[in-house]
Design an enzyme around this catalytic site. Structure first.
Site, PDB file in Angstrom:
ATOM      1  N   ASP A  90     -33.104 -26.891-100.113  1.00  0.00           N
ATOM      2  CA  ASP A  90     -33.251 -25.997 -98.961  1.00  0.00           C
ATOM      3  C   ASP A  90     -32.172 -24.918 -98.905  1.00  0.00           C
ATOM      4  O   ASP A  90     -31.192 -24.959 -99.652  1.00  0.00           O
ATOM      5  CB  ASP A  90     -33.250 -26.815 -97.655  1.00  0.00           C
ATOM      6  CG  ASP A  90     -32.155 -27.876 -97.612  1.00  0.00           C
ATOM      7  OD1 ASP A  90     -31.148 -27.730 -98.322  1.00  0.00           O
ATOM      8  OD2 ASP A  90     -32.317 -28.859 -96.870  1.00  0.00           O
ATOM      9  N   ASN A 159     -31.123 -37.217 -87.537  1.00  0.00           N
ATOM     10  CA  ASN A 159     -32.422 -37.366 -86.870  1.00  0.00           C
ATOM     11  C   ASN A 159     -33.511 -37.803 -87.856  1.00  0.00           C
ATOM     12  O   ASN A 159     -34.694 -37.725 -87.543  1.00  0.00           O
ATOM     13  CB  ASN A 159     -32.831 -36.051 -86.183  1.00  0.00           C
ATOM     14  CG  ASN A 159     -33.048 -34.917 -87.180  1.00  0.00           C
ATOM     15  OD1 ASN A 159     -32.847 -35.094 -88.382  1.00  0.00           O
ATOM     16  ND2 ASN A 159     -33.457 -33.763 -86.685  1.00  0.00           N
ATOM     17  N   HIS A 161     -34.088 -36.391 -90.857  1.00  0.00           N
ATOM     18  CA  HIS A 161     -34.649 -35.374 -91.756  1.00  0.00           C
ATOM     19  C   HIS A 161     -34.193 -35.603 -93.190  1.00  0.00           C
ATOM     20  O   HIS A 161     -33.104 -36.116 -93.444  1.00  0.00           O
ATOM     21  CB  HIS A 161     -34.358 -33.938 -91.282  1.00  0.00           C
ATOM     22  CG  HIS A 161     -32.961 -33.450 -91.426  1.00  0.00           C
ATOM     23  ND1 HIS A 161     -32.314 -32.733 -90.440  1.00  0.00           N
ATOM     24  CD2 HIS A 161     -32.072 -33.524 -92.446  1.00  0.00           C
ATOM     25  CE1 HIS A 161     -31.113 -32.390 -90.852  1.00  0.00           C
ATOM     26  NE2 HIS A 161     -30.938 -32.861 -92.052  1.00  0.00           N
ATOM     27  N   GLU A 166     -37.770 -31.481 -90.456  1.00  0.00           N
ATOM     28  CA  GLU A 166     -37.387 -31.968 -89.137  1.00  0.00           C
ATOM     29  C   GLU A 166     -38.531 -32.766 -88.512  1.00  0.00           C
ATOM     30  O   GLU A 166     -39.709 -32.466 -88.731  1.00  0.00           O
ATOM     31  CB  GLU A 166     -37.089 -30.765 -88.228  1.00  0.00           C
ATOM     32  CG  GLU A 166     -35.934 -29.895 -88.717  1.00  0.00           C
ATOM     33  CD  GLU A 166     -34.581 -30.455 -88.346  1.00  0.00           C
ATOM     34  OE1 GLU A 166     -34.356 -31.666 -88.481  1.00  0.00           O
ATOM     35  OE2 GLU A 166     -33.724 -29.661 -87.919  1.00  0.00           O
TER      36      GLU A 166
HETATM   37  C1  GLP Z   1     -28.394 -31.186 -94.110  1.00  0.00           C
HETATM   38  C2  GLP Z   1     -29.304 -30.885 -95.316  1.00  0.00           C
HETATM   39  C3  GLP Z   1     -29.809 -32.157 -95.881  1.00  0.00           C
HETATM   40  C4  GLP Z   1     -28.667 -33.157 -95.869  1.00  0.00           C
HETATM   41  C5  GLP Z   1     -28.456 -33.612 -94.458  1.00  0.00           C
HETATM   42  C6  GLP Z   1     -27.268 -34.548 -94.284  1.00  0.00           C
HETATM   43  O1  GLP Z   1     -28.616 -30.387 -93.050  1.00  0.00           O
HETATM   44  N1  GLP Z   1     -30.378 -29.982 -95.120  1.00  0.00           N
HETATM   45  O2  GLP Z   1     -30.322 -31.936 -97.174  1.00  0.00           O
HETATM   46  O3  GLP Z   1     -28.979 -34.245 -96.635  1.00  0.00           O
HETATM   47  O4  GLP Z   1     -28.445 -32.521 -93.598  1.00  0.00           O
HETATM   48  O5  GLP Z   1     -26.078 -33.836 -94.282  1.00  0.00           O
HETATM   49  P1  GLP Z   1     -24.660 -34.527 -94.399  1.00  0.00           P
HETATM   50  O6  GLP Z   1     -24.570 -35.086 -95.760  1.00  0.00           O
HETATM   51  O7  GLP Z   1     -23.685 -33.405 -94.172  1.00  0.00           O
HETATM   52  O8  GLP Z   1     -24.590 -35.585 -93.356  1.00  0.00           O
END
Ligand code: GLP
Length: 268
Positions: A90, A159, A161, A166
């Protein structure tokens, strides 16, 4: 729910142990690719691209991967570099490669620059494309032309995702431009001076369709804050309210968690 025993779940004491194990798995993928396909691949590299993720969970993973690569003999390091092709999950809409908060900048700093990769070897959606919906379609087509994802690395949002899928989100959602939820903008605000309003409102993300089509999935989850959502992902029936729960449908899902993230899982 997953049938008992179908899930490859590895629980390690802490985030550094998780990072080392995941980095080792990535390195093996990068060096070997699919054995049945490598023999005739001109670069000796991967036929199917690696699927990569961003986020704080991945920082120690990529640091550990760099250490492993630096220890390789020069010829193997060169082979790995020449065969590298990855597609990220993404990107934020509105942030370009020169913006240090973009996922493109994250990947360049974490892997591209230290490994000497060309920008085209690290594919991400273009955050500055004039029409995000058109860019999402272009990205999905580029991935399909490259053969789809081989091994997909995934983090998990608070959440539920995966990528930026989402809730609510079904398993057939394609690569698309989407609105980020208030909770995700809060979760990611640290990189934007702590202000959730400064986090872009939109992103382009591979969908669960492309993620579930990957040959193998590697979900990495660390920290006590994710214990409840990890349990819901793995041990409740799949549902749109928890997008990561659809991963249960994949026949080759490996989950690597630290003890804190695994604390709520019912274990045999
Ligand atoms: C982000 C990304 C995800 C990631 C997730 C967890 O926003 N879009 O691909 O895996 O949220 O993030 P973190 O590893 O900082 O907790």
């Amino acid at each position: 729910m997953l049938p008992p025993g179908a899930l490859d779940l590895q629980i390690l004491p802490d985030a550094s142990a998780v990072a080392r194990l995941v980095a080792d798995r990535l390195l093996r993928e990068l060096l070997q690719g699919r054995p049945e396909l490598t023999a005739d691949a001109p670069s000796g590299g991967l036929r199917q691209p690696l699927g990569l993720a961003t986020g704080r969970t991945m920082e120690p993973v990529y640091a550990a991967l760099l250490q492993l690569v630096q220890r390789l003999p020069a010829a193997e390091r060169q082979r790995l570099r020449a065969g590298w092709l990855s597609f990220n999950l993404d990107e934020y809409v509105g942030l370009g490669p020169d913006d240090p908060r973009s996922f493109r900048a994250f990947m360049t700093a974490a892997l591209g620059q230290p490994l000497g990769l060309e920008p085209g070897q690290l594919q991400l959606p273009g955050g500055l494309a004039p029409d995000p919906a058109v860019e999402a379609r272009r990205y999905a087509e580029a991935l399909a032309r490259a053969g789809g994802i081989g091994l997909q690395l995934l983090g998990l949002g608070l959440n539920g995702h995966v990528g930026f899928n989402e809730p609510p989100c079904g398993p057939e959602a394609p690569c698309r431009a989407l609105m980020l939820s208030a909770s995700t903008r809060c979760q990611n605000a640290a990189a934007f001076g702590g202000d959730p309003q400064a986090v872009p409102a939109m992103a382009i993300s591979l969908g669960l369709a492309e993620i579930l089509a990957a040959r193998q999935l590697l979900l990495v989850v660390t920290g006590a804050a994710k214990a409840t959502i990890l349990r819901r992902c793995l041990q409740e029936p799949p549902c749109a309210a928890v997008p990561g729960s659809w991963l249960q449908r994949h026949p080759q899902l490996t989950v690597v968690a630290d003890a804190a993230a695994a604390a709520e899982l019912a274990l045999p």
